[in-house]
Design an enzyme around this catalytic site. Sequence first.
Site, PDB file in Angstrom:
ATOM      1  N   ILE A 167      74.646 -40.812 -28.581  1.00 44.22           N
ATOM      2  CA  ILE A 167      73.656 -41.534 -29.318  1.00 44.22           C
ATOM      3  C   ILE A 167      72.261 -40.280 -28.876  1.00 44.22           C
ATOM      4  CG2 ILE A 167      71.704 -43.264 -29.538  1.00 44.22           C
ATOM      5  CD1 ILE A 167      74.677 -45.213 -29.931  1.00 44.22           C
ATOM      6  N   ARG A 247      71.491 -52.257 -25.584  1.00 45.43           N
ATOM      7  CA  ARG A 247      71.651 -53.396 -25.125  1.00 45.43           C
ATOM      8  C   ARG A 247      70.134 -54.129 -24.222  1.00 45.43           C
ATOM      9  NH1 ARG A 247      75.019 -53.523 -27.737  1.00 45.43           N
ATOM     10  NH2 ARG A 247      77.814 -53.530 -27.462  1.00 45.43           N
ATOM     11  N   GLU A 276      70.114 -62.670 -27.183  1.00 46.01           N
ATOM     12  CA  GLU A 276      70.424 -63.123 -28.257  1.00 46.01           C
ATOM     13  C   GLU A 276      71.271 -64.463 -29.349  1.00 46.01           C
ATOM     14  OE1 GLU A 276      72.029 -59.719 -29.790  1.00 46.01           O
ATOM     15  OE2 GLU A 276      70.150 -58.602 -28.671  1.00 46.01           O
ATOM     16  N   HIS A 295      69.049 -56.817 -33.665  1.00 47.24           N
ATOM     17  CA  HIS A 295      69.904 -56.322 -33.166  1.00 47.24           C
ATOM     18  C   HIS A 295      71.014 -55.727 -34.296  1.00 47.24           C
ATOM     19  CE1 HIS A 295      73.216 -55.467 -29.965  1.00 47.24           C
ATOM     20  NE2 HIS A 295      73.417 -55.428 -31.019  1.00 47.24           N
TER      21      HIS A 295
END
Length: 336
Positions: A167, A247, A276, A295
């Site tokens: 990523i 995260r 979350e 998210h």
Amino acid sequence: MQQSSIIKIGMTREFFDVGAQIWDREIFDAIAADPRVEITPLASGESGVTAADLAAHDILVVRKTGVPQAAFEGDGPLRTRLICRFGVGYDHIALADCTKRGIAVTITPDGVRRPVASSIVALVMALSHRVLEKNALIRAGEWGAGRVLLGMGLEGRVLASVGFGNIAREAFRLLAPFGMRMMACDPRPDMAVAEGLGVEIADFGTVLSQADFLTVNCPLSPATRHIIDAGALARMKPTAYLINTARGALVSQEALVAALAERRIAGAGLDVFEVEPTGAGNPLFAYDTVIAAPHSLCWTDECATLTSRGVRDAITAWLDGKPLPNLVNPDVLRAA
């Protein structure tokens, strides 16, 4: 792996929520059409996969629903031999227990590489142009104040990443045309890839102190939990922005709130949080220099299709007895 009986595939209930289709139906319909398989929703809910689920299915497909250690308690037989994670992070899966019990775990990195990297680009652009602040001003009738609110040009600015995986590399590729200086820290960097992308590999402290935009792109583990803490934030420029799409627990929320309150950093772009779901009362939301998403910033039709394709490829490989793509616990092969 050729079988004489029907292969039972269990999918966690989040895949079947009304109005929340998170997978490519055409791809999964093709899987379901395979005469060798039968797909059913798991009875377990958001609390996690259970021992009963593992005993009743050959393959499990999970997204945010966890596979906890409690599911492996007891010595009853487990039918499951493959868990396909619909996504990349697998910190919510008891990997050591899976390996011990002969269960392979795969992920779908090709599904999120470009969508998450695009999310990082979106946050860099929105923060640098102060989009959220200007949006709030014009909605409040403050046209003049919005006109003079100065943003940050990207030419020559430092884009830095904690982590240099797929990523991060894709984000560097996408942002390269803006003429940014690019840096990363990683315990095992691929120097050839870094050189090809024009990314300088540096130590953690240098990355913190040089970054104008610090992105967090490393897995969550005991070693990386709160890797961005009060000490790390104190080493950043007061004009720098923090971006986290990985995260939530990689960043200490308490330390971040304090840094924002004391204006020790300029702002943040957050798609993930320590807890979350997070509520409307999250203290981070008091700052108009914080852009937040639940998210899901990467969640596009592209992400749904590519991630579904990754799950399909893992299931097909297992059915055909071929090597599993993106296997995260290769020791399971030796344990089998």
